[in-house]
Design an enzyme around this catalytic site. Sequence first.
Site, PDB file in Angstrom:
ATOM      1  N   TYR A   1       1.051  -0.999  -0.031  1.00  0.00           N
ATOM      2  CA  TYR A   1       0.386   0.101   0.004  1.00  0.00           C
ATOM      3  C   TYR A   1       0.582   1.462   0.077  1.00  0.00           C
ATOM      4  O   TYR A   1       0.231   2.634  -0.690  1.00  0.00           O
ATOM      5  CB  TYR A   1      -0.863  -0.397   1.102  1.00  0.00           C
ATOM      6  CG  TYR A   1      -2.406  -1.092   0.182  1.00  0.00           C
ATOM      7  CD1 TYR A   1      -3.755  -0.278  -0.226  1.00  0.00           C
ATOM      8  CD2 TYR A   1      -2.541  -2.843   1.479  1.00  0.00           C
ATOM      9  CE1 TYR A   1      -4.422  -1.121  -0.179  1.00  0.00           C
ATOM     10  CE2 TYR A   1      -3.184  -3.021   1.354  1.00  0.00           C
ATOM     11  CZ  TYR A   1      -4.320  -2.039  -0.511  1.00  0.00           C
ATOM     12  OH  TYR A   1      -5.079  -3.055  -0.523  1.00  0.00           O
TER      13      TYR A   1
ATOM     14  N   ASP B   1      -7.333   6.953  -4.943  1.00  0.00           N
ATOM     15  CA  ASP B   1      -6.490   7.720  -4.435  1.00  0.00           C
ATOM     16  C   ASP B   1      -7.197   9.202  -4.343  1.00  0.00           C
ATOM     17  O   ASP B   1      -8.594   8.913  -4.174  1.00  0.00           O
ATOM     18  CB  ASP B   1      -5.951   7.233  -6.481  1.00  0.00           C
ATOM     19  CG  ASP B   1      -6.896   7.474  -7.434  1.00  0.00           C
ATOM     20  OD1 ASP B   1      -7.811   8.573  -7.276  1.00  0.00           O
ATOM     21  OD2 ASP B   1      -7.295   7.349  -8.067  1.00  0.00           O
TER      22      ASP B   1
ATOM     23  N   HIS C   1     -14.727   2.910  -1.181  1.00  0.00           N
ATOM     24  CA  HIS C   1     -13.333   1.609  -0.425  1.00  0.00           C
ATOM     25  C   HIS C   1     -12.798   2.626  -0.075  1.00  0.00           C
ATOM     26  O   HIS C   1     -11.634   2.017   0.005  1.00  0.00           O
ATOM     27  CB  HIS C   1     -13.224   1.200  -2.317  1.00  0.00           C
ATOM     28  CG  HIS C   1     -14.130   0.054  -2.605  1.00  0.00           C
ATOM     29  ND1 HIS C   1     -14.130  -0.530  -3.882  1.00  0.00           N
ATOM     30  CD2 HIS C   1     -15.316  -0.533  -2.347  1.00  0.00           C
ATOM     31  CE1 HIS C   1     -14.922  -0.772  -4.222  1.00  0.00           C
ATOM     32  NE2 HIS C   1     -15.789  -1.740  -3.325  1.00  0.00           N
TER      33      HIS C   1
ATOM     34  N   CYS D   1      -8.226  -0.219  17.151  1.00  0.00           N
ATOM     35  CA  CYS D   1      -8.500   0.889  17.820  1.00  0.00           C
ATOM     36  C   CYS D   1      -9.529   2.018  17.073  1.00  0.00           C
ATOM     37  O   CYS D   1      -9.970   2.963  17.388  1.00  0.00           O
ATOM     38  CB  CYS D   1      -8.128   1.796  19.230  1.00  0.00           C
ATOM     39  SG  CYS D   1      -7.023   2.739  18.551  1.00  0.00           S
TER      40      CYS D   1
ATOM     41  N   CYS E   1       0.839   2.082  16.745  1.00  0.00           N
ATOM     42  CA  CYS E   1      -0.240   3.236  17.038  1.00  0.00           C
ATOM     43  C   CYS E   1       0.309   4.007  17.987  1.00  0.00           C
ATOM     44  O   CYS E   1       0.152   3.380  19.373  1.00  0.00           O
ATOM     45  CB  CYS E   1      -2.028   2.561  16.903  1.00  0.00           C
ATOM     46  SG  CYS E   1      -3.092   3.556  18.312  1.00  0.00           S
TER      47      CYS E   1
ATOM     48  N   ALA F   1     -11.503   6.929 -20.683  1.00  0.00           N
ATOM     49  CA  ALA F   1     -12.434   7.793 -20.135  1.00  0.00           C
ATOM     50  C   ALA F   1     -11.493   9.654 -20.278  1.00  0.00           C
ATOM     51  O   ALA F   1     -12.484  10.199 -20.454  1.00  0.00           O
ATOM     52  CB  ALA F   1     -12.177   7.864 -18.466  1.00  0.00           C
TER      53      ALA F   1
END
Length: 308
Positions: free
Chosen positions: A72, A109, A124, A135, A199, A283
């Site tokens: 990612y 994005d 998503h 948490c 975290c 597109a």
Amino acid sequence: MKNTHHDIPPALIEALRNAQRVVVFTGAGVSAESGIATFRDALTGLWSRFDAQALATPQAFREHPDIVWGWYEWRRAQVLRAAPNAAHYAIAALQRHVPALTIVTQNVDDLHERAGATKVVHLHGSLHAPRCSACGAPHVVDDGPATVSSVIETHAEAHAETRAETHVGTPAGSNADTYADTHAASNADEGRRIPPPACTQCGAPVRPGVVWFGESLPSDAWSTALHAAQQCDLLFSIGTSALVYPAAELPQRALAAGATVVQVNPNATPLDAHAHCNLHGAAADIMPRVLAAAFDQRDEGLKGDQAP
Ligand code: APR
């Protein structure tokens, strides 16, 4: 002047001009011309032996957090370097011409927003909103220029580290000798394993802020999208394979409610048989022409062509 939109059907132009409520539903194909690989494109380099669908699961993150987080981060670096294309600009411009236009995207994005679109519904999730896996506390990422370069440098470093690795496990469902070829990787941007940060609230691993296979969609986003699809006069389905549910239900809901459905995609999808109009093409080529045909905004729609 050359007519650049002669092949946009007059009935579509009319429907768009008269529409009070429009939904633009987008998928990975909208960002393809910004250089972001679609989800079903073959993965390259370090990731070429992985199955993207296997990486995008809670199980893969539990078992191989450094592979999933690294993947990612690689995707986030790709997005940080990308710019919106002419499709993103045309869609953002449409939002200014139609009385009410809701953009619903499956993309993680932020290229719609960077083209000027507002209130984009992200079904998503987002690459830019990681959170704690335990948490749920948001994890702050700095997407400023310093971070862009540090993510890219991270990937440059990665190459050296990849060469030193002798073995790495594989996520569920992927090939066993996943890393065999990674030692031969020659492109510094191909990514690496990166342990997720801890975290700051509870110390558990931070996870990407995206929706994985098997997880529920954010309920606010889904109800906004569903409501918009059921109330609209016209829905564009752009650059999506129309295969992943529940998102793929949206054009069907719009059809069932009596809306005109227009698909923009260079390839066939299951929606071809049901859409009122299938515009086969990229597109970034088609959406500026749709905008120009309906609102005669050629310059505005084509702005993406001059984007840096
Ligand atoms: N313009 C328009 N469409 C394009 C272009 C382009 N330039 N290039 C490719 N496409 C089309 C492909 O033909 C394909 O139908 O974009 C679609 C991309 O399909 P997917 O990669 O399946 O992306 P998407 O439909 O967004 O996937 C849905 O599935 O993998 C999960 O969560 C992930 O959000 C993703 C969801």
